[in-house]
Design an enzyme around this catalytic site. Structure first.
Site, short mmCIF file in Angstrom:
data_model
loop_
_atom_site.label_atom_id
_atom_site.label_comp_id
_atom_site.label_asym_id
_atom_site.label_seq_id
_atom_site.Cartn_x
_atom_site.Cartn_y
_atom_site.Cartn_z
N HIS A 147 0.52 -1.06 -0.57
CA HIS A 147 0.04 0.14 -0.15
C HIS A 147 0.83 1.05 -0.41
O HIS A 147 1.90 1.48 0.62
CB HIS A 147 -0.62 0.13 1.08
CG HIS A 147 -0.45 0.33 2.57
ND1 HIS A 147 0.23 1.25 3.13
CD2 HIS A 147 -0.17 -0.58 2.93
CE1 HIS A 147 0.84 1.38 4.50
NE2 HIS A 147 0.49 0.18 4.88
N ASP A 159 6.86 1.82 6.20
CA ASP A 159 5.05 1.66 6.10
C ASP A 159 4.60 2.03 5.70
O ASP A 159 3.74 3.73 6.05
CB ASP A 159 4.19 1.61 7.78
CG ASP A 159 2.75 1.35 7.96
OD1 ASP A 159 2.99 0.76 6.59
OD2 ASP A 159 2.64 1.80 8.55
N GLU A 191 -4.54 2.01 2.86
CA GLU A 191 -4.48 0.32 3.81
C GLU A 191 -4.96 1.15 5.19
O GLU A 191 -5.00 0.30 6.18
CB GLU A 191 -3.66 -0.29 3.67
CG GLU A 191 -2.92 -1.01 3.94
CD GLU A 191 -2.55 -1.10 5.72
OE1 GLU A 191 -2.68 -2.33 6.43
OE2 GLU A 191 -1.89 0.11 5.94
N GLU A 192 -4.28 2.07 5.65
CA GLU A 192 -3.86 2.53 6.79
C GLU A 192 -5.89 3.24 8.08
O GLU A 192 -6.33 3.57 8.52
CB GLU A 192 -3.46 3.67 6.75
CG GLU A 192 -1.92 3.85 6.26
CD GLU A 192 -1.04 2.76 7.39
OE1 GLU A 192 -2.01 2.50 8.81
OE2 GLU A 192 -0.30 2.34 7.75
N GLU A 217 5.10 -5.42 3.47
CA GLU A 217 4.31 -4.35 4.50
C GLU A 217 5.23 -3.65 5.85
O GLU A 217 6.67 -4.43 5.82
CB GLU A 217 2.75 -5.57 6.26
CG GLU A 217 1.33 -4.92 5.44
CD GLU A 217 1.33 -3.14 6.26
OE1 GLU A 217 1.89 -2.37 6.42
OE2 GLU A 217 0.47 -2.96 5.94
N HIS A 292 4.57 5.03 12.83
CA HIS A 292 3.92 5.83 12.62
C HIS A 292 3.88 6.96 13.19
O HIS A 292 3.38 7.82 13.64
CB HIS A 292 2.53 5.21 13.29
CG HIS A 292 1.48 4.29 12.36
ND1 HIS A 292 0.16 3.52 12.72
CD2 HIS A 292 1.50 3.46 11.37
CE1 HIS A 292 -0.12 2.87 12.10
NE2 HIS A 292 1.05 2.69 10.70
#
Length: 843
Positions: A147, A159, A191-192, A217, A292
């Protein structure tokens, strides 16, 4: 002369192995060297020469562009990243290779209901699909996915920038080398935001015949990419085949399955497609504390991380594409683990059957040996031995429990950034507790010297019984929950079983040497008698030579017996201690601690991780009880106790969060258009959140406060470029028909009604269902959301639109929040939408 040299050599060896401590150190050192050499091999990553066909430098350049700014689905930067990727894939199509098709999928719209059937989700996909038509038309396609969106608070280098860069590199390779079977690439968006990109692909026609997939991922930041999950043993073998740098853990399968790792990936969507597609989930998992956050950028990455993912992913894809079997879904669940420097693979059902066989056969074998050697059975059933072992284990358990309770009471998050300290503390805790409790129990039981000589073998058997009980529990859990992560219990139990067999061999050997021992005692008596007699003789007489000769023979026999005994101690140690220690240490350091230590702040605090770690440490060291009991002197215990006190005090006082492993505080701003006020909510992790917010002027000036879960305060209003009303709602009525149009400049909007209403259509897509809430995601920022409803009574509704773009200046409150964070704290999103703007309507 030869016999004399042999006797001297044996005496030197016996002197060298004169204590259990020396034997233990010798055995442990040999295996430690082998382990470190093998660990060095495992820690290696592929060099640039292995990636020539994948154009590593170009992939790195792709990663730099993709991760230059945060690019969540609901941001302008996301569109720039998408355009960059689409342009790169269009270049492949421009090579005039007839087997390449690039699809800009802006047509797939999906709707689905929540589990309670009361909430409807509508989403407009914008994935980038590439199809490479294979040479064989009879084989089902393989899917490769990553993604390209990031979270709003991170740059998305790991990510999932590295996943996207890897997919693009593999696409370029197959643009020059037609695959044997169809390869479909899905570079998906959103995706998130609840895996919507993968769900959109699952409804696309290209997904219909996919038999296997590889999902790339980032559940951490940097490090090496690990095979976290696999659907069956056949696709697992595709990962390991020809892979000289594998990194895999079956614990990942079970951690995701049991909810230990709470975040999810596209894997769960692809696996449930159609007829349960088989697949691999390859993900980064280290440094989860900067996952993140704004530190998930290219400056905090090493090129070796990207090289490792490119190598392992391309190898797995190649093996799947070259597989002669068309349907790769009809295979059993996987089981794989690392032992002796090699990954071993078998199917989970076979592993479970082997466990049952071991659980039945091993105790039968040991019981038969006890019948053959009744003297050993007599030793095992002595109450003082049993009491010594049981009391020792109880004492160790109490000591471990108190250590964990004090640690989690005073400094509960210390494991977040100090896993090495906690691991050393727990190992030392169990080592000291085992040595002290075994010694104290033995002293209290007043064991004789004869008892002490046999207690080593007895304790080995008791440790085997303890491992058997743990093994039985693990077998039940493995079957009931379909777990493969209990393999370390099986292997450790087999070690103790093997060691028990070795004790039987030794007892048999000892019986054969009883005569030698008895002769030694007889000669001692003769020596004493001769010496007394010779005291009346003159120096140099012939009578004086006989005692010296007998003395030499006796000493030689003693040295021989001592050497044999201590060599057996080394053998016991090698079979019983190092492998369980290394096995448990490996799963702790490679999987459990990296995956779990930095998740304690993600939800309500729990001490389960501490308990799991110290329990595994206890099991890894319990086999050393028979050795440390006699090996460690009182002085050694005193030194270790002082070291333990030092580590414990440090663990209680050290700051649990650091710049490299920061505290993650989730942020969301709620803006109420009806009341024209806004409130910032920050997750309360006591006492750290309040200390951090005391540095924020908005929290101080607005008299912010906290409850058990959240801190809240008024902050700067959102900036919508001079617009006072960023969200406008237009309603048209015709009898019971109602059309609602929402203009917001956001890709995400929610509508919540106070009762269920009938939905006819959303954005022109037919729905026909009763719902009380709808979640809508669309491709364009500026196109209105249109809802066609049927209502028969007065209805109240609350419209909420979400904003994530921190670089458009819309959310100054977040920028202020981040500016006043200390270096050991990072801001992250609480959920989709850093800013939520809401307005109420009555219909």
């Amino acid at each position: 002369m030869t016999n004399s040299r042999r006797h001297i050599f044996e005496r030197i060896c016996a002197k060298a192995f004169q204590s259990s401590l020396t034997c233990s150190i010798f055995g442990f050192t040999v295996l430690l060297i082998l382990y470190l050499l093998d660990w060095k091999r495992i820690a290696q990553v592929p060099g640039p020469n292995l990636l020539k066909d994948l154009e590593f430098q170009r992939a790195w350049n792709d990663l730099e562009y993709i991760s230059s700014l945060p690019h969540p689905y609901n941001s302008k930067q996301n569109e720039h990243v998408r355009s960059y990727i689409l342009k790169s894939m269009r270049e492949l199509e421009a090579t005039n290779q007839s087997y390449i098709t690039v699809i800009d999928d802006t047509l797939t719209n999906i709707t689905f209901e929540s589990t309670d059937n009361d909430t409807l989700t509508y989403f407009e996909g914008d994935n980038i699909l590439v199809k490479f038509e294979g040479k064989s038309k009879d084989l089902f396609p393989i899917l490769l996915s990553a993604h390209f969106d990031s979270v709003s608070t991170g740059y998305g280098a790991t990510d999932d920038g590295m996943g996207v860069a890897t997919v693009m590199a593999i696409a370029r390779y197959y643009a020059k080398n037609q695959p044997n079977r169809d390869l479909i690439i899905n570079i998906n968006n959103a995706e998130e935001d609840y895996l919507f990109g993968a769900k959109a692909f699952a409804s696309h026609k290209l997904s219909k015949n996919v038999t296997a997939f590889v999902n790339l991922e980032g559940a951490g930041s940097g490090g090496k990419a690990m095979l976290f999950r696999s659907s069956n043993g056949h696709v697992s073998s595709a990962y390991f085949k020809g892979n000289h740098y594998p990194l895999a853990s079956i614990l990942g399968n079970d951690f995701f399955k049991r909810g230990v790792i709470r975040s999810q990936t596209d894997y769960i969507v692809y696996e449930k497609m159609h007829n349960h597609t088989a697949g691999l989930d390859i993900a980064f998992y280290e440094n989860r504390d900067i996952y993140h956050t704004r530190k998930d950028d290219i400056n905090h990455l090493m090129p070796s991380s990207l090289r490792h993912m490119m190598y392992t992913a391309s190898n797995a894809v190649k093996n799947l594409l070259n597989d002669s079997k068309s349907d790769l879904t009809k295979f059993r669940k996987p089981m794989f683990f690392l032992a002796f420097g090699k990954y071993w693979q078998l199917n989970l059902p076979i592993y479970q059957v082997l466990n049952i066989i071991f659980a039945v056969i091993c105790p039968i074998v040991l019981l038969l040996t006890l019948i053959r050697f009744p003297s050993l059975y007599e030793q095992l059933k002595k109450p003082r031995y049993t009491v010594c072992f049981v009391v020792s284990c109880i004492f160790v358990s109490i000591f471990d429990t108190l250590t964990v309770l004090l640690l989690t009471w005073i400094n509960p998050y210390v494991i977040n950034s100090h896993t090495g300290l906690i691991l050393a503390l727990f190992y030392l805790t169990n080592l000291i507790a085992l040595a002290f409790s075994f010694r104290a129990a033995a002293t209290h039981s007043k064991l004789s010297s004869e008892d002490l000589s046999s207690i080593e073998i007895v304790f080995i058997w008791y440790a085997q019984i303890l491992w058997y009980l743990v093994f039985i529990v693990s077998v039940i859990l493995s079957i009931y929950f379909q777990l493969g992560s209990t393999y370390w219990v099986t292997l450790s139990y087999l070690c103790t079983f093997t060691c028990c067999i070795m004790t039987i061999i030794r007892i048999n050997y000892f019986v054969d040497n009883v005569v030698t021992t008895q002769t030694t005692h007889e000669e001692d008596a003769l020596i004493g008698s001769s010496i007394n007699t010779s005291s009346h003789q003159h120096y140099g007489s012939t009578l004086n030579s006989t005692p010296h000769r007998r003395n030499s023979i006796a000493l030689s026999n003693r040295a021989h017996v001592k050497l044999i005994d201590n060599i057996w101690t080394v053998i016991y140690f090698i079979f019983n201690v190092p492998f369980p220690v290394f096995l448990c240490y490996d799963i702790l350091v490679e999987t459990i601690l990296p995956a779990g230590s930095q998740t304690l702040t993600d939800s309500v605090f729990s001490s389960k991780l501490y308990k799991l770690v110290i329990f595994v440490v206890f099991l890894s060291l319990v086999n050393s009880g028979p050795f440390i009991f006699r090996a460690l002197s009182k002085k050694s215990l005193a030194v270790l106790t002082m070291l333990w006190i030092t580590l414990f005090v440090q663990a209680l006082s050290v700051n649990p969060f650091t710049e490299s492993a920061p505290l993650k505080l989730s942020f969301v701003q709620m803006y109420d258009m009806d009341r024209m006020n806004n409130t910032v909510y920050v997750k309360n992790i006591s006492p750290f959140t309040q200390d951090v917010l005391s540095l924020n002027p908005h929290f101080l000036f607005s008299n912010g406060s906290c409850n058990t879960s959240l801190c809240y305060y008024e902050s700067t209003d959102p900036d919508f470029g001079g617009l006072k009303t960023p969200m406008s709602i237009h309603i048209e009525r015709e009898k019971h028909q109602l059309d609602i149009s929402i203009n917001s400049g956001s890709k995400w909007c929610y509508v919540d009604f106070n009762t269920s209403v009938f939905f006819e259509a959303i954005n022109g897509n037919s729905i026909s269902g009763m719902y009380s809430s709808v979640r809508m995601g669309q491709r364009s920022f500026y196109a209105p959301y249109t809802l066609n409803l049927t209502i028969t009574e007065v209805v109240k509704a609350e419209v909420t639109c979400l904003y994530d773009d921190i670089h458009e200046g819309i959310i100054p409150a977040y920028n202020t929040f981040v500016e006043h964070l200390p270096s050991w704290v990072a801001g992250v999103k609480a959920s989709t939408g850093l800013l939520k703007v809401k307005s109420s309507i009555v219909i």
